[in-house]
Scaffold this motif. Structure first.
Motif, PDB file in Angstrom:
ATOM      1  N   MET A 168       1.150  -1.100   0.011  1.00  0.00           N
ATOM      2  CA  MET A 168      -0.232  -0.166   0.023  1.00  0.00           C
ATOM      3  C   MET A 168       1.094   1.474   0.261  1.00  0.00           C
ATOM      4  SD  MET A 168      -2.740   1.520   2.935  1.00  0.00           S
ATOM      5  CE  MET A 168      -3.549   2.927   2.731  1.00  0.00           C
ATOM      6  N   PRO A 169       1.008   1.789  -1.129  1.00  0.00           N
ATOM      7  CA  PRO A 169       2.103   2.697  -1.171  1.00  0.00           C
ATOM      8  C   PRO A 169       1.330   4.248  -1.278  1.00  0.00           C
ATOM      9  CG  PRO A 169       1.137   2.710  -3.523  1.00  0.00           C
ATOM     10  CD  PRO A 169       0.514   1.928  -2.602  1.00  0.00           C
ATOM     11  N   GLN A 170       2.158   5.318  -0.355  1.00  0.00           N
ATOM     12  CA  GLN A 170       1.587   6.807  -0.282  1.00  0.00           C
ATOM     13  C   GLN A 170       1.217   7.206  -0.940  1.00  0.00           C
ATOM     14  OE1 GLN A 170       4.722   8.596   1.704  1.00  0.00           O
ATOM     15  NE2 GLN A 170       2.524  10.300   3.278  1.00  0.00           N
ATOM     16  N   GLY A 171       0.363   7.454  -1.303  1.00  0.00           N
ATOM     17  CA  GLY A 171      -0.396   7.938  -1.968  1.00  0.00           C
ATOM     18  C   GLY A 171      -1.517   7.692  -3.076  1.00  0.00           C
ATOM     19  N   GLY A 172      -1.630   5.982  -2.489  1.00  0.00           N
ATOM     20  CA  GLY A 172      -3.112   5.967  -3.533  1.00  0.00           C
ATOM     21  C   GLY A 172      -2.162   5.075  -4.258  1.00  0.00           C
ATOM     22  N   GLY A 173      -2.149   5.657  -5.620  1.00  0.00           N
ATOM     23  CA  GLY A 173      -1.072   4.175  -6.899  1.00  0.00           C
ATOM     24  C   GLY A 173      -2.764   3.690  -7.709  1.00  0.00           C
ATOM     25  N   ALA A 174      -3.080   4.143  -7.763  1.00  0.00           N
ATOM     26  CA  ALA A 174      -4.636   3.743  -8.481  1.00  0.00           C
ATOM     27  C   ALA A 174      -4.996   5.237  -9.770  1.00  0.00           C
ATOM     28  CB  ALA A 174      -5.921   3.761  -7.966  1.00  0.00           C
ATOM     29  N   TYR A 175      -5.408   4.478 -11.250  1.00  0.00           N
ATOM     30  CA  TYR A 175      -5.381   4.579 -11.964  1.00  0.00           C
ATOM     31  C   TYR A 175      -6.794   5.907 -11.809  1.00  0.00           C
ATOM     32  CZ  TYR A 175      -3.219   0.880 -13.982  1.00  0.00           C
ATOM     33  OH  TYR A 175      -2.260   0.154 -14.330  1.00  0.00           O
ATOM     34  N   PRO A 176      -6.564   7.148 -12.016  1.00  0.00           N
ATOM     35  CA  PRO A 176      -7.587   8.407 -11.977  1.00  0.00           C
ATOM     36  C   PRO A 176      -8.915   7.926 -12.417  1.00  0.00           C
ATOM     37  CG  PRO A 176      -5.148   9.147 -12.540  1.00  0.00           C
ATOM     38  CD  PRO A 176      -4.697   8.042 -12.790  1.00  0.00           C
ATOM     39  N   GLY A 177      -8.703   7.202 -13.898  1.00  0.00           N
ATOM     40  CA  GLY A 177     -10.514   7.850 -14.067  1.00  0.00           C
ATOM     41  C   GLY A 177     -10.425   5.977 -14.099  1.00  0.00           C
ATOM     42  N   VAL A 178     -10.080   5.760 -13.413  1.00  0.00           N
ATOM     43  CA  VAL A 178     -11.074   3.875 -13.109  1.00  0.00           C
ATOM     44  C   VAL A 178     -12.517   3.654 -11.964  1.00  0.00           C
ATOM     45  CG1 VAL A 178      -9.180   3.117 -11.409  1.00  0.00           C
ATOM     46  CG2 VAL A 178     -10.145   1.211 -12.278  1.00  0.00           C
ATOM     47  N   ARG A 179     -12.857   3.054 -11.649  1.00  0.00           N
ATOM     48  CA  ARG A 179     -14.007   3.419 -10.626  1.00  0.00           C
ATOM     49  C   ARG A 179     -12.954   2.182  -9.555  1.00  0.00           C
ATOM     50  NH1 ARG A 179     -18.738   4.878 -12.516  1.00  0.00           N
ATOM     51  NH2 ARG A 179     -18.720   4.908 -14.872  1.00  0.00           N
ATOM     52  N   ALA A 180     -13.640   2.659  -8.549  1.00  0.00           N
ATOM     53  CA  ALA A 180     -12.853   2.239  -7.206  1.00  0.00           C
ATOM     54  C   ALA A 180     -13.230   0.617  -7.631  1.00  0.00           C
ATOM     55  CB  ALA A 180     -14.138   2.658  -6.334  1.00  0.00           C
ATOM     56  N   GLU A 181     -14.316  -0.354  -7.743  1.00  0.00           N
ATOM     57  CA  GLU A 181     -14.283  -1.413  -7.685  1.00  0.00           C
ATOM     58  C   GLU A 181     -13.887  -2.158  -8.361  1.00  0.00           C
ATOM     59  OE1 GLU A 181     -17.964  -5.030  -7.562  1.00  0.00           O
ATOM     60  OE2 GLU A 181     -18.851  -2.746  -7.764  1.00  0.00           O
ATOM     61  N   GLU A 182     -14.056  -1.405 -10.099  1.00  0.00           N
ATOM     62  CA  GLU A 182     -12.931  -2.251 -10.935  1.00  0.00           C
ATOM     63  C   GLU A 182     -11.856  -1.872 -11.154  1.00  0.00           C
ATOM     64  OE1 GLU A 182     -15.944  -0.101 -14.628  1.00  0.00           O
ATOM     65  OE2 GLU A 182     -14.212   0.913 -14.259  1.00  0.00           O
ATOM     66  N   MET A 183     -10.923  -1.455 -10.277  1.00  0.00           N
ATOM     67  CA  MET A 183      -9.162  -1.080  -9.566  1.00  0.00           C
ATOM     68  C   MET A 183      -9.372  -2.287  -8.773  1.00  0.00           C
ATOM     69  SD  MET A 183      -6.936  -0.086  -9.769  1.00  0.00           S
ATOM     70  CE  MET A 183      -5.418  -0.341  -9.002  1.00  0.00           C
ATOM     71  N   LEU A 184     -10.009  -2.999  -7.408  1.00  0.00           N
ATOM     72  CA  LEU A 184      -9.893  -3.803  -6.434  1.00  0.00           C
ATOM     73  C   LEU A 184     -10.479  -5.427  -7.375  1.00  0.00           C
ATOM     74  CD1 LEU A 184      -9.377  -4.763  -3.856  1.00  0.00           C
ATOM     75  CD2 LEU A 184     -12.226  -4.626  -3.461  1.00  0.00           C
ATOM     76  N   ARG A 185     -11.152  -5.398  -8.668  1.00  0.00           N
ATOM     77  CA  ARG A 185     -11.499  -6.345  -9.550  1.00  0.00           C
ATOM     78  C   ARG A 185     -10.135  -6.350 -10.159  1.00  0.00           C
ATOM     79  NH1 ARG A 185     -15.623  -8.887  -8.276  1.00  0.00           N
ATOM     80  NH2 ARG A 185     -17.679  -7.687  -7.252  1.00  0.00           N
TER      81      ARG A 185
ATOM     82  N   ARG B 186     -12.256  10.854  -7.910  1.00  0.00           N
ATOM     83  CA  ARG B 186     -13.228  11.727  -7.746  1.00  0.00           C
ATOM     84  C   ARG B 186     -13.864  10.983  -5.550  1.00  0.00           C
ATOM     85  NH1 ARG B 186     -18.260  12.485 -12.344  1.00  0.00           N
ATOM     86  NH2 ARG B 186     -16.131  13.565 -13.811  1.00  0.00           N
ATOM     87  N   LEU B 187     -13.022  10.068  -5.614  1.00  0.00           N
ATOM     88  CA  LEU B 187     -13.139   9.454  -4.326  1.00  0.00           C
ATOM     89  C   LEU B 187     -12.895  10.384  -2.777  1.00  0.00           C
ATOM     90  CD1 LEU B 187     -11.850   6.159  -4.627  1.00  0.00           C
ATOM     91  CD2 LEU B 187     -14.046   7.032  -4.376  1.00  0.00           C
TER      92      LEU B 187
END
Length: 310
Positions: free
Chosen positions: A86-103, A134-135
């Motif tokens: 779990m990096p500091q600052g998240g590390g997810a794609y800005p446009g991806v939806r939360a559940e999509e990223m997790l899947r 937007r989270l």
């Protein structure tokens, strides 16, 4: 050195330099399996560099590092299948939806946790279809944590896991970290929240200028022998000279802020009586009297200084 099976992380004599700057200078630490280690230090103390070397994202200049028995610089693919980050600052794609990223992350694991269950546990159901950008800060942190643990890791690295979270979110994350430990997962945690380290860690390692300056359990680090603190409120500006003379040798008394007083030493009924008698002689009543041992924050500031770091 302990056998590889005995520890999730072993670091011996770690050195990392950036040009003429030595970020990590001969650092030693060990994280046993199924336990939580909190790495604490001021800004620039070498925490992030140490964690990134253990994760395999940077190479050490000297020393030995073993993560789940392997060199993280030499076996990244094999190792990364067994750890969560779990990096500091998240590390997810800005446009991806939360559940999509997790899947997407879950699909990369051999035996992932149930995504629907994890989404509910971390309070992400209401924002499952919200783009990452937007989270809220707390939601981004919880999603990053979910991505770190969904693959059932044996070891998880958490960099400031509750930064930006409200008290409810922080408590939820603490409960999940405790559950990970009970399930046999080792947790390598960095945090600036002393309360978090005291609540979660089996072992605390405090670093400054790239070196370990203290390590041990929170209880051991804050024990300080018979050293205790008595704090109380009274009218400001009282003369402490008579109180210092009346207290036994080795005790310290100070007005830390206007009307707030601190006495350090072993606090017993006779010392408390001395303080209240002195207050009465000053025409004041001691209010909001609190007796406690040193906190982890007190220890941290004593070791690393009270000045603000850039």
């Amino acid at each position: 050195m302990s056998s590889p099976a005995a520890a999730a992380v072993e670091v011996r004599g770690l050195v990392k330099r950036y040009g003429r700057t030595t970020a990590v200078d001969g650092l030693d630490l060990e994280l046993p399996a199924a336990s939580v280690l909190a790495l604490l230090g001021p800004n620039g103390a070498g925490k992030t560099t140490t964690v990134e070397i253990c994760e395999g994202f940077q190479r050490a200049d000297a020393g030995e590092v073993r993560v789940l028995g392997m060199d993280p610089a030499g076996a990244p693919d094999v190792l990364r299948a067994r750890i969560g980050v779990m990096p500091q600052g998240g590390g997810a794609y800005p446009g991806v939806r939360a559940e999509e990223m997790l899947r997407v992350v879950a699909a990369c694991a051999a035996h992932p946790l149930d995504v629907d269950w994890l989404t509910d546990v971390l309070g992400l159901r209401s924002c499952a279809r919200t783009p990452y950008k937007r989270l809220s800060g707390g939601q981004q942190q919880r999603l990053a944590l979910a991505c770190a643990v969904v693959g059932r890791p044996e070891l998880v690295f958490l960099d400031e896991p509750t930064a930006g979270m409200d008290p409810q979110g922080r408590r939820l994350v603490w409960e999940l970290i405790d559950a990970l430990r009970r399930d046999g997962v080792a947790v390598f945690l960095t945090t600036h929240l002393m309360e978090e380290a005291e609540a979660l860690a089996d072992q605390v390692v405090i670093v400054d200028h790239g070196k370990v300056v203290a390590q041990g359990s929170p209880a051991a680090l804050t024990a300080g022998g018979d050293q205790q603190e008595l704090r109380f409120r009274a009218k400001p500006g009282m003369d402490l000279s008579d109180l210092s003379a009346a207290l036994p040798d080795g005790y310290r008394a100070a007005e830390t802020m206007a009307g707030r007083y601190l006495v350090q030493g072993r606090i017993d009924p006779s010392v408390l009586s001395t303080i209240t008698t002195w207050c009465a002689g000053q025409g004041a009543l001691a209010d909001d009297v609190q007796v406690a041992r040193r906190s982890l924050e007190d220890v941290f500031l004593d070791l690393t200084g009270k000045e603000l770091r850039p």
